[in-house]
Design an enzyme around this catalytic site. Structure first.
Site, short mmCIF file in Angstrom:
data_model
loop_
_atom_site.label_atom_id
_atom_site.label_comp_id
_atom_site.label_asym_id
_atom_site.label_seq_id
_atom_site.Cartn_x
_atom_site.Cartn_y
_atom_site.Cartn_z
N HIS A 17 19.74 -14.91 -44.53
CA HIS A 17 18.57 -15.67 -44.10
C HIS A 17 19.01 -16.89 -43.27
O HIS A 17 18.44 -17.17 -42.23
CB HIS A 17 17.79 -16.21 -45.31
N LYS A 41 4.30 -10.24 -57.88
CA LYS A 41 5.70 -9.85 -57.85
C LYS A 41 6.50 -10.69 -58.85
O LYS A 41 6.39 -11.92 -58.85
CB LYS A 41 6.24 -10.07 -56.43
N ARG A 94 18.35 -5.71 -41.90
CA ARG A 94 19.72 -5.61 -42.42
C ARG A 94 20.32 -4.25 -42.13
O ARG A 94 21.49 -4.11 -41.86
CB ARG A 94 19.62 -5.89 -43.91
N SER A 123 16.36 -9.99 -49.89
CA SER A 123 17.33 -10.50 -50.86
C SER A 123 17.47 -9.60 -52.09
O SER A 123 18.19 -9.92 -52.99
CB SER A 123 16.91 -11.89 -51.31
O1 PNS Z 1 10.99 -11.19 -48.07
P1 PNS Z 1 9.89 -10.17 -48.12
O2 PNS Z 1 9.36 -10.01 -49.52
O3 PNS Z 1 10.31 -8.86 -47.52
O4 PNS Z 1 8.68 -10.73 -47.20
C1 PNS Z 1 7.51 -10.00 -46.98
C2 PNS Z 1 6.43 -10.84 -46.30
C3 PNS Z 1 6.20 -12.14 -47.04
C4 PNS Z 1 6.82 -11.17 -44.89
C5 PNS Z 1 5.13 -9.97 -46.28
O5 PNS Z 1 4.91 -9.44 -47.54
C6 PNS Z 1 3.91 -10.74 -45.85
O6 PNS Z 1 3.77 -11.15 -44.71
N1 PNS Z 1 2.98 -10.99 -46.81
C7 PNS Z 1 1.77 -11.76 -46.59
C8 PNS Z 1 0.55 -10.86 -46.65
C9 PNS Z 1 0.35 -10.09 -45.35
O7 PNS Z 1 0.12 -10.66 -44.30
N2 PNS Z 1 0.46 -8.77 -45.45
C10 PNS Z 1 0.29 -7.87 -44.33
C11 PNS Z 1 1.60 -7.50 -43.69
S1 PNS Z 1 1.38 -6.33 -42.41
#
Ligand code: PNS
Length: 158
Positions: A17, A41, A94, A123
């Protein structure tokens, strides 16, 4: 003014990150590292702990002239990005296996807000190998390893 949002769980923040943020600093004037509040989560660190750790380790990287801040957010990411007047989304990929999920998300976000962009890192693996007893000092900043160890000791005692 080029402002990007770097959204994620950051549970915990990894060197991957930080590498992405550091490289993002070459591209943007401002990066908001946005920690998702997701009560569904199960998390290792609380939102407050994650923001605090991020703020601390971000002091150790080369940010050039980029302003890097940490915030938490809930709800739709594109909505949050619009509220912050961001023009880009940073995500880390990744491996090829990440790509499918990332592409789906990027396409959906583009549909919702056509003027946004990206890069990413998860992560999950770091957490998993740590809990299985592996050394993660090359994967996370020293502060993160220390905080993970402390938290594990506390939960072992509880
Ligand atoms: O580190 P992560 O858990 O892979 O991050 C995922 C994240 C936070 C980027 C994604 O879950 C997100 O944007 N969540 C907010 C809700 C949202 O907008 N969902 C639609 C995504 S298309």
């Amino acid at each position: 003014m080029r402002r990007a949002i770097y959204p994620g769980s950051f549970d915990p923040v990894t060197n991957g990150h930080l590498d992405i943020i550091q490289r993002g600093c070459k591209l943007f004037d401002e990066i908001i590292v946005a920690v998702l509040v997701n009560p569904e989560k199960e998390a290792f660190f609380t939102i407050e702990e994650r923001c605090e750790i991020l703020t601390e380790v971000l002091k150790t990287i080369d940010r050039r002239d980029c302003r890097v801040t940490v915030e938490s957010f809930g709800g739709l990411m594109v909505q949050y990005a619009a509220e912050r007047s961001a023009n880009a989304i940073v995500r880390g990929i990744r491996a090829i296996s990440d790509y499918e999920y990332e592409l789906q998300m990027a396409l959906m976000n583009r549909r919702l807000r056509p003027d946004l962009e990206t890069v990413f890192i998860s992560s999950r693996l770091v957490k998993e190998v740590f809990q299985l007893g592996a050394h993660i000092s090359e994967l996370v900043p020293p502060l993160v390893e220390e905080r993970m160890r402390k938290k594990n000791e506390l939960s072992a005692r509880a």
